[in-house]
Design an enzyme around this catalytic site. Structure first.
Site: not given
Length: 157
Positions: A65, A118, A131
């Site tokens: 990510c 994240h 992502n």
């Protein structure tokens, strides 16, 4: 002749001072344009990127990510570090979802409560792009579903 020169000088002076007032508006439009480019860049990788934790492989489009957000921002001339925790120290904190702007980083907790692990990019309309391990680059809602209770903060760069 002297009267005409005075009028011309006054007119030029007013025009130039007016041009000075337009500069901040132009700078604001340039900023919005850059945010739109960041969002557009991120969206252009939907369906093209694979997820692999800890990986940064732009040649093969394999990212986690934070390396994805790092890649997108670098494509737009902005350097940010790798790692969601490191990216959470960049720019200015945005603590409320309602104050997010296009192009802001958005931070989430997915494993340990209140621990950033994240990151994605806010694209407007209460949505962000990131992502993910399960789906690659996807657009998700900040206000409904899985991510709605995991938001920690945003970062305006």
């Amino acid at each position: 002749m002297k009267k005409m020169l005075t009028v011309t000088t006054l007119t030029l002076s007013l025009l130039l001072s007016g041009a000075g007032l337009a500069v901040p508006q132009h700078a604001s439009a340039a900023s919005a344009s850059k945010d739109d480019k960041i969002v557009s860049t991120a969206k252009s990788y939907i369906g093209k990127v694979k997820y692999k934790f800890g990986d940064r492989n732009p040649d093969k489009l394999i990212f986690d990510c934070s390396s994805f957000t790092q890649f997108v921002f670098k494509k737009n001339g902005i350097s940010i570090p790798w790692g969601s925790k490191a990216q959470a120290k960049e720019g200015t904190k945005v603590s409320s979802k309602s104050k997010l702007k296009k192009g802001d980083l958005v931070m989430f907790s997915v494993s340990k409560k209140n621990q950033i692990d994240h990151v994605g990019i806010y694209i407007g309309d209460n949505k962000f792009i990131s992502n993910t391990k399960s789906s690659g680059v996807v657009i998700s809602s900040l206000t409904t579903g899985y991510w709605s209770t995991r938001f920690i903060e945003g970062r305006h760069l």
